[in-house]
Design an enzyme around this catalytic site. Structure first.
Site, PDB file in Angstrom:
ATOM      1  N   ARG A 102      66.254  43.917  75.875  1.00  0.00           N
ATOM      2  CA  ARG A 102      66.316  43.262  74.564  1.00  0.00           C
ATOM      3  C   ARG A 102      67.308  42.105  74.727  1.00  0.00           C
ATOM      4  O   ARG A 102      68.527  42.321  74.765  1.00  0.00           O
ATOM      5  CB  ARG A 102      66.759  44.252  73.493  1.00  0.00           C
ATOM      6  CG  ARG A 102      66.789  43.685  72.074  1.00  0.00           C
ATOM      7  CD  ARG A 102      67.128  44.797  71.086  1.00  0.00           C
ATOM      8  NE  ARG A 102      67.378  44.299  69.753  1.00  0.00           N
ATOM      9  CZ  ARG A 102      66.449  44.152  68.807  1.00  0.00           C
ATOM     10  NH1 ARG A 102      65.188  44.457  69.076  1.00  0.00           N
ATOM     11  NH2 ARG A 102      66.772  43.713  67.610  1.00  0.00           N
ATOM     12  N   HIS A 129      58.023  39.438  70.805  1.00  0.00           N
ATOM     13  CA  HIS A 129      58.380  40.805  70.405  1.00  0.00           C
ATOM     14  C   HIS A 129      57.107  41.656  70.478  1.00  0.00           C
ATOM     15  O   HIS A 129      56.579  42.109  69.470  1.00  0.00           O
ATOM     16  CB  HIS A 129      58.939  40.788  68.988  1.00  0.00           C
ATOM     17  CG  HIS A 129      59.758  41.989  68.631  1.00  0.00           C
ATOM     18  ND1 HIS A 129      59.880  43.088  69.457  1.00  0.00           N
ATOM     19  CD2 HIS A 129      60.501  42.280  67.510  1.00  0.00           C
ATOM     20  CE1 HIS A 129      60.659  43.993  68.879  1.00  0.00           C
ATOM     21  NE2 HIS A 129      61.050  43.535  67.695  1.00  0.00           N
ATOM     22  N   GLN A 132      56.743  45.291  68.834  1.00  0.00           N
ATOM     23  CA  GLN A 132      56.616  45.244  67.383  1.00  0.00           C
ATOM     24  C   GLN A 132      55.184  44.917  66.977  1.00  0.00           C
ATOM     25  O   GLN A 132      54.621  45.542  66.076  1.00  0.00           O
ATOM     26  CB  GLN A 132      57.571  44.199  66.803  1.00  0.00           C
ATOM     27  CG  GLN A 132      57.516  44.077  65.287  1.00  0.00           C
ATOM     28  CD  GLN A 132      57.975  45.344  64.596  1.00  0.00           C
ATOM     29  OE1 GLN A 132      59.105  45.788  64.781  1.00  0.00           O
ATOM     30  NE2 GLN A 132      57.108  45.942  63.798  1.00  0.00           N
ATOM     31  N   ASP A 222      59.498  38.388  57.869  1.00  0.00           N
ATOM     32  CA  ASP A 222      60.642  38.691  58.721  1.00  0.00           C
ATOM     33  C   ASP A 222      61.809  37.869  58.184  1.00  0.00           C
ATOM     34  O   ASP A 222      61.635  37.011  57.310  1.00  0.00           O
ATOM     35  CB  ASP A 222      60.312  38.331  60.179  1.00  0.00           C
ATOM     36  CG  ASP A 222      61.392  38.760  61.166  1.00  0.00           C
ATOM     37  OD1 ASP A 222      62.250  39.591  60.795  1.00  0.00           O
ATOM     38  OD2 ASP A 222      61.391  38.253  62.303  1.00  0.00           O
ATOM     39  N   CYS A 262      59.159  43.800  59.770  1.00  0.00           N
ATOM     40  CA  CYS A 262      59.606  44.434  61.017  1.00  0.00           C
ATOM     41  C   CYS A 262      61.016  45.010  60.902  1.00  0.00           C
ATOM     42  O   CYS A 262      61.411  45.795  61.766  1.00  0.00           O
ATOM     43  CB  CYS A 262      59.512  43.448  62.172  1.00  0.00           C
ATOM     44  SG  CYS A 262      60.415  41.913  61.896  1.00  0.00           S
ATOM     45  N   ARG A 290      57.129  52.605  65.431  1.00  0.00           N
ATOM     46  CA  ARG A 290      57.768  52.028  66.614  1.00  0.00           C
ATOM     47  C   ARG A 290      57.963  53.096  67.686  1.00  0.00           C
ATOM     48  O   ARG A 290      57.772  52.830  68.880  1.00  0.00           O
ATOM     49  CB  ARG A 290      59.116  51.402  66.239  1.00  0.00           C
ATOM     50  CG  ARG A 290      59.045  50.077  65.481  1.00  0.00           C
ATOM     51  CD  ARG A 290      58.535  48.941  66.344  1.00  0.00           C
ATOM     52  NE  ARG A 290      59.339  48.762  67.524  1.00  0.00           N
ATOM     53  CZ  ARG A 290      60.464  48.023  67.570  1.00  0.00           C
ATOM     54  NH1 ARG A 290      60.893  47.399  66.484  1.00  0.00           N
ATOM     55  NH2 ARG A 290      61.134  47.896  68.698  1.00  0.00           N
TER      56      ARG A 290
END
Length: 306
Positions: A102, A129, A132, A222, A262, A290
């Protein structure tokens, strides 16, 4: 050696395989069954950016599969100069079945994938991402039966989440519209790459959110300022003020629309409390998925490399 550095790494058939496996594992978990498919396997997570869902979903996921997770901060791993990234990659690869990163830099993820000798998962970079977006498709499939042919409207900055969502739409045959102020749209180079990869992808961009959500099956947003953009928060808040997801915008799409985010959500900025708590909001189903998606992805990669 298979990796997930972005959704360009997978074929559409492989995306479906991962989703099918995630659904199977979720069903097993919900029934109280936890098979140790990954007994003895080790995943190492290296994070430059803080996380709630990403870290816990992978740690819980590999634990439920019978494996072990190791967590390192960027400082712990020495990413910023203690030794070369190539050397770090080879060391971590010798210990790990999967390395989960990440980071800010997409190039860092690609370099580790090149040199580690083990599978690498992009758990977020400034560019993409992918975990996601796969989760988003899984969640849409659950609530709408299929994402194929559905209209997804992303309201907000054309960032890493928007880009990966567009690629996921291409893989599963969904249409996607980005509603954002001009200057915050997906870059022309990316749009060209995505529409070349997925010739049937219907990808539109507009600066009119109310027009965009007409006929939408899913509305998604987002944060307006991502990690690393903190100095732009006030500027972006002003420029995105007309792009807030609220009940008025949901109503413009209709009673059957679903809302995704998200997370983390900046309630009162990109989304209101009312929209987050609306019956059409499925953000916490999305958040739970997730973990189920992470399990499917990790097991799929391990099986691919066995």
């Amino acid at each position: 050696m298979r990796h997930l550095t972005s959704l360009f790494d997978l074929s559409s058939q492989e995306v479906q395989e991962i989703l099918d496996l995630a659904n199977k594992l979720k069903a097993e978990t919900k029934s109280g069954t936890r098979n140790p498919y990954c007994a003895g396997r080790v995943v190492t997570q290296v994070f430059e950016k803080p996380s709630l869902r990403t870290r816990v979903s992978f740690e819980a996921g590999i634990s439920q599969l019978g494996g072990t997770s190791i967590f390192l901060s960027a400082k712990d791993a020495g990413l910023h100069g203690r030794e070369t990234l190539e050397d770090i990659s080879k060391v971590l690869g010798g210990y790990s079945d999967i390395i989960i990163l990440r980071t800010f830099s997409q190039k860092l993820i690609e370099t580790v994938a090149e040199h580690s000798g083990s599978s690498v998962i992009n758990a977020l970079s400034d560019d993409y991402h992918p975990c996601q977006a796969l989760t988003d498709v899984m969640t849409i499939n659950e609530h709408l039966g299929t994402a194929k042919g559905k209209k997804i409207v992303y309201v907000g900055d054309g960032n890493n989440v928007a880009k990966s969502l567009a690629l996921a739409a291409g893989h599963v045959g969904a249409d996607i519209t980005i509603a954002a102020p001009e200057g915050y749209w997906l870059q022309d180079e990316f749009v060209q790459q995505a529409t070349t990869e997925f010739s049937s992808l219907k990808l539109n961009q507009t600066n009119d959110p109310h027009a965009a959500v007409q006929g939408a099956d899913v509305i998604y947003t987002d944060v307006w300022a991502s990690m690393g953009q903190e100095d732009e928060k006030e500027k972006r808040a002003a420029e995105f003020a007309e792009f807030q997801v609220n009940t008025e915008l949901l109503d413009a799409a209709g009673k059957d629309v679903f809302f995704l985010h998200c997370l983390p959500a900046r309630r009162g900025l990109e989304v209101t409390d009312e929209a987050m708590n609306d019956p059409r909001s499925i953000v916490f189903d999305q958040a739970e998925n997730r973990m189920h998606l992470a399990k499917g992805l990790m097991l799929w990669l391990i099986r691919q490399n066995s």
